[in-house]
Design a protein around this motif. Structure first.
Motif, short mmCIF file in Angstrom:
data_model
loop_
_atom_site.label_atom_id
_atom_site.label_comp_id
_atom_site.label_asym_id
_atom_site.label_seq_id
_atom_site.Cartn_x
_atom_site.Cartn_y
_atom_site.Cartn_z
N GLY A 36 0.84 -1.19 0.00
CA GLY A 36 0.00 0.00 0.00
C GLY A 36 0.87 1.24 0.00
N TYR A 37 0.29 2.41 -0.28
CA TYR A 37 1.10 3.62 -0.41
C TYR A 37 0.21 4.85 -0.34
CZ TYR A 37 -0.71 2.77 -5.10
OH TYR A 37 -1.54 2.49 -6.15
N ASP A 38 0.83 5.99 -0.05
CA ASP A 38 0.18 7.29 -0.16
C ASP A 38 1.25 8.36 -0.30
OD1 ASP A 38 1.10 8.07 2.42
OD2 ASP A 38 -0.67 7.20 3.36
N LEU A 39 0.84 9.52 -0.75
CA LEU A 39 1.75 10.66 -0.89
C LEU A 39 1.15 11.88 -0.21
CD1 LEU A 39 2.83 10.59 -4.67
CD2 LEU A 39 4.18 9.82 -2.72
N VAL A 40 2.00 12.79 0.26
CA VAL A 40 1.49 14.07 0.72
C VAL A 40 0.96 14.81 -0.51
CG1 VAL A 40 3.14 14.16 2.62
CG2 VAL A 40 3.74 15.21 0.45
N GLU A 41 -0.06 15.63 -0.29
CA GLU A 41 -0.71 16.29 -1.43
C GLU A 41 0.25 17.13 -2.24
OE1 GLU A 41 -4.25 18.35 -0.44
OE2 GLU A 41 -5.18 16.65 0.59
N ALA A 42 1.22 17.78 -1.58
CA ALA A 42 2.14 18.67 -2.28
C ALA A 42 3.07 17.93 -3.23
CB ALA A 42 2.97 19.45 -1.25
N ALA A 43 3.17 16.61 -3.11
CA ALA A 43 4.11 15.84 -3.93
C ALA A 43 3.41 14.99 -4.98
CB ALA A 43 4.98 14.96 -3.04
N ARG A 44 2.11 15.13 -5.11
CA ARG A 44 1.38 14.28 -6.06
C ARG A 44 1.53 14.78 -7.50
NH1 ARG A 44 -4.03 13.42 -2.25
NH2 ARG A 44 -2.90 12.31 -0.59
N GLY A 45 1.34 13.85 -8.44
CA GLY A 45 1.41 14.21 -9.84
C GLY A 45 2.81 14.29 -10.41
N ARG A 46 3.81 13.80 -9.69
CA ARG A 46 5.19 13.89 -10.16
C ARG A 46 5.84 12.52 -10.36
NH1 ARG A 46 7.32 18.83 -6.20
NH2 ARG A 46 5.47 20.16 -6.47
N GLY A 47 5.05 11.47 -10.23
CA GLY A 47 5.56 10.13 -10.49
C GLY A 47 6.29 9.48 -9.32
N TYR A 48 6.24 10.10 -8.16
CA TYR A 48 6.95 9.53 -7.01
C TYR A 48 6.35 8.19 -6.58
CZ TYR A 48 9.18 14.12 -6.38
OH TYR A 48 9.90 15.27 -6.55
N ALA A 49 5.04 8.09 -6.57
CA ALA A 49 4.41 6.84 -6.14
C ALA A 49 4.76 5.71 -7.10
CB ALA A 49 2.90 7.01 -6.05
#
Length: 362
Positions: free
Chosen positions: A286-299
């Protein structure tokens, strides 16, 4: 959260030297050090050698093996001289820990071939406390280090050891130096530095029980977070890790990881396993990202790296994930990472109401 650093190294060394100095006029060569096969003098010299070795590994940024050096005391050195060397090598390790950036890791074999500054501090302190206990036992002295310091060690480099009511007695039991009611004697042991999985722009840093305790309580877990802090899913996962640790069933390599951005050292999300692989070799992620880091391919990047690490293990046949049916963004991450839609019963746990399952096979 309380850090494990140079201050704690200095605290442990000062306490050990103060105790042993009360018996510096005794014959240390003629006394066996506790349950060891070494005498008290050799054990004291070993402590100094460990401290300088850890300082050297960290200061030299050794990555492939041990730096091939050691220390040799002068032939006429007495017990007081040995204590002075322990003070000196302890100061060197403390200074190295204080001045080493948090992202630096150096070689240590147990068990994932590297440790950071907190790991080297914890290993050095453990050597000091345990071998002071050995020497004290041989000389008939009483050694009782601070409970908080022992808890720091247990929650950082003994994550596989179920905590007990008395942290010092638990540490002694975990290292084959004592007994605990209801627990079998320990004949072989090792500490466990956290696992770090590298990716292109990220490092996935294993969360220790110490960090999980802080995260679950609303803290930062010792990480500098982008966007003000972790997403709630990371805190929930930390709470699950903590429960497993308290039950004595936590397996660190199948726990929680924080995604740390290489460029600035900021944590951008959490990722991890729901437990160890099942009997069929399936493990759920499972995974999640902080909102400020979404949309950049980190996940996607983190998922590829951690899934590849898992599938390289002999006991793993597939990595599985479930997500809400309406969460198309999460499904897109899974597809980009190479996962495919799985039949309901082929994924770990299967598909529930409102969820879809994906898997990646080795």
């Amino acid at each position: 959260m309380r850090t494990m650093g140079g201050e704690q190294v200095a605290e442990a060394v000062a306490g050990a030297v103060a105790l042993l100095r009360t018996a510096a006029d005794r014959d240390w060569r003629g006394m066996r050090a506790g349950r060891l096969d070494w005498d008290c003098r050799y054990t004291a010299e070993h402590v100094a050698d460990d401290l300088i070795a850890y300082a050297g590994q960290l200061a030299g940024r050794a990555t492939e093996g041990y730096v091939p050096f050691g220390i040799t005391l002068e032939e006429a050195a007495g017990n007081e001289d040995v204590l002075q060397v322990i003070e000196t090598t302890g100061a060197l390790l403390a200074a190295t820990v204080r001045t080493t950036p948090p992202e630096v890791r150096a070689f240590h074999p147990s068990p994932f071939r590297s440790a950071d500054r907190e790991g080297f501090a914890a290993m050095g302190i453990t050597e000091v406390l345990l071998h002071t206990h050995d020497i004290a036992e041989g000389l008939g002295l009483v050694h009782e280090p601070p409970a908080e310091l022992c808890t720091d060690l247990l929650t950082r480099i003994f994550p596989h050891v179920r905590p007990g009511a008395d942290p010092w007695r638990t540490l002694l039991w975990a290292t084959g130096r004592g007994d605990l009611p209801g627990r079998a004697p320990v004949t072989e042991w090792r500490w466990c530095n956290n696992l770090v999985v590298p990716a292109e722009r990220l490092t996935l840093q294993g969360v220790t029980p110490a960090a999980a305790t802080d995260l679950a309580a609303g803290g930062d877990g010792g990480f500098a977070w982008a966007g003000g802090g972790p997403f709630q899913g990371t805190r929930d996962a930390a709470g699950m890790l903590l429960k497993a640790y308290e039950a004595g069933v936590h397996r660190p390599e199948w726990g929680v990881f924080v995604l740390v951005r290489r460029a600035d050292g900021h944590a951008v999300g959490g990722m991890g396993f729901h437990g160890a692989p099942d009997e069929d070799g399936r493990v759920e992620i499972g995974y999640d990202l902080v909102e400020a880091a979404r949309g950049r391919g980190y996940a996607t990047e983190g998922l590829r790296a951690l899934s590849a690490w898992a599938l390289a293990r002999e006991e793993v046949t597939s990595v599985c994930a479930t997500t809400d049916r309406e969460n198309t963004a999460s499904q897109a991450v899974l597809v980009r990472a190479g996962f495919t839609r799985a039949a309901g019963e082929s994924a770990a746990g299967g598909e529930g109401a409102g969820q879809v399952a994906y898997e990646l096979r080795g």
